[in-house]
Structures are given as structure tokens and as C-alpha cells.
Design an enzyme around this catalytic site. Structure first.
Site, mmCIF file in Angstrom:
data_model
loop_
_atom_site.group_PDB
_atom_site.id
_atom_site.type_symbol
_atom_site.label_atom_id
_atom_site.label_comp_id
_atom_site.label_asym_id
_atom_site.label_seq_id
_atom_site.Cartn_x
_atom_site.Cartn_y
_atom_site.Cartn_z
ATOM 1 N N MET A 187 0.838 -1.193 0.000
ATOM 2 C CA MET A 187 0.000 0.000 0.000
ATOM 3 C C MET A 187 0.875 1.245 0.000
ATOM 4 S SD MET A 187 -2.812 -1.112 2.885
ATOM 5 C CE MET A 187 -1.567 -1.647 4.052
ATOM 6 N N GLY A 243 1.573 3.997 4.946
ATOM 7 C CA GLY A 243 2.214 3.375 3.805
ATOM 8 C C GLY A 243 2.804 2.071 4.287
ATOM 9 N N SER A 244 2.393 0.933 3.765
ATOM 10 C CA SER A 244 2.710 -0.310 4.438
ATOM 11 C C SER A 244 2.389 -1.504 3.554
ATOM 12 C CB SER A 244 1.929 -0.384 5.751
ATOM 13 O OG SER A 244 0.602 0.060 5.537
ATOM 14 N N ARG A 245 2.187 -2.668 4.199
ATOM 15 C CA ARG A 245 2.001 -3.888 3.429
ATOM 16 C C ARG A 245 1.223 -4.914 4.244
ATOM 17 N NH1 ARG A 245 7.412 -7.017 1.780
ATOM 18 N NH2 ARG A 245 6.738 -9.107 2.326
ATOM 19 N N ILE A 253 2.171 -5.101 8.181
ATOM 20 C CA ILE A 253 3.586 -4.756 8.267
ATOM 21 C C ILE A 253 3.757 -3.249 8.112
ATOM 22 C CG2 ILE A 253 5.872 -5.115 7.254
ATOM 23 C CD1 ILE A 253 4.871 -7.798 6.212
#
Length: 232
Positions: free
Chosen positions: A102, A189-191, A159
Site C-alpha cells: 500500500m 504506507g505499508s504492506r 507490516i
């Protein structure tokens, strides 16, 4: 159709987690405007972006226990077989892992990929390297859920990334989740990694854009024809 109803249907809802941040951005914009007016307008643009970041649109989720639905908006950044994080307790055998990255413009509300019961929640402190890098799965701060589904236990890992410094998870141990149900978010902002047991077949490609609560990431067994859905 009334104007008010049209506006309500057009505007995307904002998740309540975003209200404090939007308020801070707005107040800072006014304060900056006291120093120099152009800064105020720049602040208003950033306030609008903050509201956009915390948007929480409705999604139409396929209801099928054989389907794995994307838990996040973003880009499919990895499809591989990998040993799940130790804290999930899913064993040492490699599992199918599908990752969705993301960026700061994606909707960051996270949704359950399958229907089931939350069997475990495991938080682990870590670094904040770029979440798009593969090593982020092991090095970064993360929060993992193990969901007991009709197909066995699956892992869902939030994450943190280079910019993201806050993982939010509002579900709890023992809670029942529906596919597509909201369970958390990550700022900014990540995953999301999804670990799937044997029998799952990926139904997306690397680089494909995924939509949380709608895009089918993987499937167990063969397709059975049309599937009903739930809008939320």
C-alpha cells in the site's frame, strides 16, 4: 432524488481513526496562515489528502469459503512460498504468501481475507524499512492474525513501512470475522501479507492492483460458478 441524498452517495465515508489527524492538519493550516497566507492553502491541500487517506468506502465482498479476498488496497508485490513468521505458530513448512503493498494514496483500512475465528494475535516490534522490500516481512514492526477458517488456519500480517509508524488492530482473540470485514489499518504506507495452507492457488499476478474486500487473491479447490456477495 434529493440533493442531500446525492451528496451522501457521492462522498466516500471517512474512518473515525482519521478524525484526529484531519483536525490537526486543519488547525495547523490555520496557524500557518497567520505566518504566511500561501502556507495556509498548502495546509488545506494536505488536509484534503489526509481525509482522502482515511477514506473507508463500501465494498462488495464475494461470500465463498473457498475464496481468499484481498485484505488491502494496493499492488500485488510478491507471490511466493515462504515459512511464516515464527510468532504466528503456523509451523516451519513453507506456505503460499501473497503480499499487497500500500502506498500513501491507497485506502489503508484492512479487511479479513476469509471468514473465520481469530485464533491468535501476535505483535512484534521491529524496524521501519521500505515495506516493498522482501526483508520487511521479517525485519519490520508487524502485527499478525491467525484466522481459523473452513480451509484451515491462515495468517494475515500487517507490516509497518518506511513512513508508517502505527499499526491499528481492533479485533480480538476469539472474535468471529466475516470475509471483507474491517479489522484494522496502518498509517501511512505499508504492506499486508497473507499466508495460506496447502491447496490454495493464486488468482492474481505480480503487479496487479488489488481492492480490499473485493479482489480474489487465491482460491481453494475448483470454481463453483457464480458467488453471492455482501456489501459493506
Amino acid at each position: 432524488m434529493s440533493l442531500v441524498k446525492t451528496i451522501r452517495q457521492t462522498l466516500v465515508p471517512i474512518h473515525k481513526q482519521g478524525y484526529p489527524f484531519i483536525a490537526i492538519f486543519f488547525v495547523m493550516s490555520l496557524l500557518l496562515g497567520l505566518l504566511w497566507e500561501p502556507l495556509m492553502w498548502l495546509g488545506f491541500v494536505l488536509t484534503a489528502w489526509c481525509a482522502y487517506f482515511f477514506r473507508d468506502p463500501q465494498r462488495l465482498t464475494p461470500l465463498d469459503d473457498d475464496l481468499v479476498i484481498s485484505p488491502a488496497d494496493g499492488r500485488v508485490s510478491s507471490i511466493t512460498k515462504l515459512t511464516p513468521p515464527e510468532e504466528l505458530g503456523l509451523g516451519s513448512e513453507p506456505m503460499l504468501r501473497i503480499s499487497v503493498f500500500m502506498n500513501v494514496f491507497n485506502c489503508h483500512v484492512n479487511r479479513a481475507p476469509m471468514r473465520g475465528r481469530v485464533a491468535r494475535i501476535a505483535y512484534r516490534k521491529g524496524q521501519f524499512v521500505n515495506a516493498e522490500l522482501d526483508k520487511a516481512s521479517h525485519d519490520n514492526e508487524r502485527n499478525g492474525l491467525v484466522i481459523d477458517t473452513a480451509q484451515g488456519e491462515i495468517g494475515v500480517v500487517q507490516i509497518a513501512g518506511l513512513v508508517a509508524r502505527r499499526i491499528v488492530c481492533w479485533t480480538s482473540h476469539g472474535a468471529s470475522l466475516q470475509a471483507g470485514e474491517r479489522f484494522g489499518l496502518i498509517r501511512f504506507g505499508s504492506r499486508l501479507d497473507v499466508f495460506l495452507p496447502a491447496g490454495a492457488q493464486a488468482r492474481v499476478s505480480l503487479g496487479q492492483t488489488a481492492i480490499a474486500g473485493e479482489t480474489v487473491l487465491a482460491e481453494f479447490g475448483s470454481a463453483k460458478g457464480p458467488t453471492i456477495g455482501r456489501r459493506d
